[in-house]
Design a protein around this motif. Structure first.
Motif, short mmCIF file in Angstrom:
data_model
loop_
_atom_site.label_atom_id
_atom_site.label_comp_id
_atom_site.label_asym_id
_atom_site.label_seq_id
_atom_site.Cartn_x
_atom_site.Cartn_y
_atom_site.Cartn_z
N VAL A 173 4.80 22.46 -23.74
CA VAL A 173 4.45 21.85 -22.46
C VAL A 173 5.63 20.99 -22.02
O VAL A 173 6.64 20.88 -22.71
N HIS A 174 5.51 20.35 -20.86
CA HIS A 174 6.60 19.51 -20.37
C HIS A 174 6.77 18.27 -21.25
O HIS A 174 5.82 17.80 -21.87
N ASN A 175 8.00 17.76 -21.29
CA ASN A 175 8.29 16.62 -22.15
C ASN A 175 8.41 15.32 -21.35
O ASN A 175 8.20 15.28 -20.14
N ARG A 176 8.77 14.26 -22.06
CA ARG A 176 8.89 12.94 -21.44
C ARG A 176 9.94 12.93 -20.32
O ARG A 176 9.73 12.32 -19.28
N ARG A 177 11.04 13.60 -20.55
CA ARG A 177 12.09 13.66 -19.52
C ARG A 177 11.54 14.28 -18.24
O ARG A 177 11.79 13.78 -17.14
N ALA A 178 10.82 15.40 -18.38
CA ALA A 178 10.25 16.06 -17.21
C ALA A 178 9.27 15.15 -16.49
O ALA A 178 9.20 15.13 -15.25
N PHE A 179 8.50 14.37 -17.25
CA PHE A 179 7.52 13.46 -16.65
C PHE A 179 8.21 12.44 -15.74
O PHE A 179 7.82 12.27 -14.58
N TYR A 180 9.25 11.80 -16.23
CA TYR A 180 9.92 10.78 -15.43
C TYR A 180 10.69 11.40 -14.26
O TYR A 180 10.78 10.78 -13.19
N GLU A 181 11.22 12.59 -14.43
CA GLU A 181 11.87 13.27 -13.31
C GLU A 181 10.86 13.61 -12.22
O GLU A 181 11.13 13.42 -11.02
N ASP A 182 9.69 14.09 -12.62
CA ASP A 182 8.68 14.47 -11.64
C ASP A 182 8.07 13.25 -10.96
O ASP A 182 7.76 13.28 -9.76
N ILE A 183 7.92 12.16 -11.72
CA ILE A 183 7.43 10.92 -11.13
C ILE A 183 8.38 10.44 -10.04
O ILE A 183 7.98 10.04 -8.94
N LYS A 184 9.67 10.49 -10.35
CA LYS A 184 10.68 10.05 -9.38
C LYS A 184 10.64 10.92 -8.13
O LYS A 184 10.72 10.41 -6.99
N ALA A 185 10.50 12.24 -8.32
CA ALA A 185 10.47 13.15 -7.17
C ALA A 185 9.22 12.94 -6.32
O ALA A 185 9.29 12.92 -5.09
N LEU A 186 8.08 12.77 -6.96
CA LEU A 186 6.83 12.56 -6.23
C LEU A 186 6.84 11.22 -5.50
O LEU A 186 6.35 11.12 -4.37
N ALA A 188 9.39 9.74 -4.30
CA ALA A 188 10.28 9.85 -3.14
C ALA A 188 9.59 10.51 -1.95
O ALA A 188 9.95 10.25 -0.80
N THR A 189 8.59 11.36 -2.21
CA THR A 189 7.88 12.03 -1.12
C THR A 189 6.79 11.14 -0.50
O THR A 189 6.24 11.49 0.53
N GLY A 190 6.48 10.04 -1.18
CA GLY A 190 5.44 9.15 -0.67
C GLY A 190 4.04 9.58 -1.06
O GLY A 190 3.05 8.97 -0.60
N GLN A 191 3.92 10.61 -1.90
CA GLN A 191 2.59 11.06 -2.33
C GLN A 191 1.97 10.03 -3.27
O GLN A 191 2.66 9.38 -4.05
N PRO A 192 0.63 9.88 -3.22
CA PRO A 192 -0.04 8.98 -4.16
C PRO A 192 0.09 9.52 -5.58
O PRO A 192 0.05 10.74 -5.80
N LEU A 193 0.26 8.62 -6.53
CA LEU A 193 0.45 9.01 -7.92
C LEU A 193 -0.78 8.62 -8.74
O LEU A 193 -1.20 7.46 -8.72
N THR A 194 -1.35 9.59 -9.41
CA THR A 194 -2.48 9.34 -10.30
C THR A 194 -2.24 10.12 -11.58
O THR A 194 -1.81 11.27 -11.54
N ALA A 195 -2.51 9.49 -12.71
CA ALA A 195 -2.25 10.13 -14.00
C ALA A 195 -3.41 9.89 -14.95
O ALA A 195 -4.19 8.96 -14.80
#
Length: 320
Positions: A173-186, A188-195
């Protein structure tokens, strides 16, 4: 402004290519002036002037992608104009130009740009002798095909490397690096973040009882089971050990909570969980408006810790 910041490899290469082009074509312009070839001199120095502008833009902005397009268009345009003014003997400049284009641009964009250049060059050499047409055409086609194949191969390799860098080796599955990269990208788009934070309860007992080899297999099976419950809409990340995070997309708070409870129950009812006495501790929470991402993640991590402390095997919902 990026002029004083650390530059990446591609940034340095693009700047170097532009700098070499400026020096080489600039000196060529002086040679044209000495030969009294004033039309070519004006062309050369015009290209140098544009290149200096691109160099300054690249140096200040660090926008390698845009500068790459500028340089590529400039290279193709320069070849076409040089052949138009000086004859087919100047077609030799097409060979470094095609290499440059396929180095700087994505393969499909390079193919489109260079195809347009080839069409114009084919018209320009159409009045040459048959032997010259055959030699120029065949060598240009072979060189172009080689550049296409090489660029596509490199793109595939880069894609595989990026995928490997974002994938957990054990669970796939995706790793920690992918998580922080995707968080940063999301973000930047202004989308709400829920985890949803997930911790696999009692996994240490599995390792102690069965050993790490068997424990790794159990972890892989548990990850596969959870991931299948989430696909294809949601993404699972392994943060390390037996800790995971789920990023949800375009779900209401009610639907997210329902998803968390559903995963919790289905995992508890699975044969794997019952065989190894495994449960899930989970924490669900959304990022508040203008809340720093680090604070949001710390809140979720604290809620997961509280769930473990209060007896495990439960879903904690973080209110705003």
């Amino acid at each position: 402004m990026k002029g004083t910041s650390k530059r990446n490899e591609q940034d340095i290469v693009v700047l170097g290519l532009i700098g070499i082009y400026i020096i080489a074509v600039g000196l060529l312009g002086f040679y044209r002036m000495w030969r009294e070839e004033y039309a070519m001199m004006v062309l050369d120095w015009s290209l140098v002037a544009v290149s200096i502008g691109i160099f300054i833009y690249q140096w200040r902005s660090g926008n390698t992608r845009l500068a790459g397009y500028y340089v590529s268009v400039l290279a193709v345009t320069g070849v076409v104009l040089t052949v138009a003014l000086k004859g087919i003997g100047q077609v030799l400049w097409a060979y470094p130009a095609v290499t440059l284009v396929f180095y700087l641009l994505p393969p499909m964009h390079a193919i489109i740009l260079w195809s347009a250049g080839l069409v114009i060059l084919s018209i320009q050499i159409s009045h040459a002798s048959l032997i010259d047409i055959v030699l120029i055409s065949s060598t240009l086609i072979v060189t172009s095909l080689f550049c296409v194949l090489f660029a596509l191969k490199m793109k595939q390799q880069n894609t595989n490397l990026r995928k490997a860098a974002r994938q957990d080796v054990m669970t796939k599955v995706h790793n920690r690096r992918a998580f922080y990269e995707d968080i940063k990208a999301l973000k930047a788009t202004g989308q709400p973040l829920t985890a949803i934070f997930i911790d696999l309860d009692n996994f240490k007992n599995v390792n102690d009882r069965l050993g790490h080899v068997e424990g790794d297999l159990v972890l892989q099976l548990a990850t596969d089971f959870i991931n299948k419950l989430l696909k294809p809409k949601h993404r699972l990340y392994r943060m390390g050990g037996d800790e995971f995070v789920v990023m949800t997309h375009q779900l209401s708070w009610q639907d997210i909570c329902q998803l968390a409870h559903s995963v919790h129950k289905k995992f508890a009812d699975s044969p794997l969980a019952k065989k190894h006495q495994l449960t899930l501790s989970m924490a669900v929470g959304g990022r508040q408006n203008d809340e720093p991402v680090s604070r949001w993640l710390n809140r979720l991590d604290g809620a997961l810790y509280d769930a473990k402390k209060k007896g495990r095997n439960q879903v904690v919902l973080l209110s705003d």
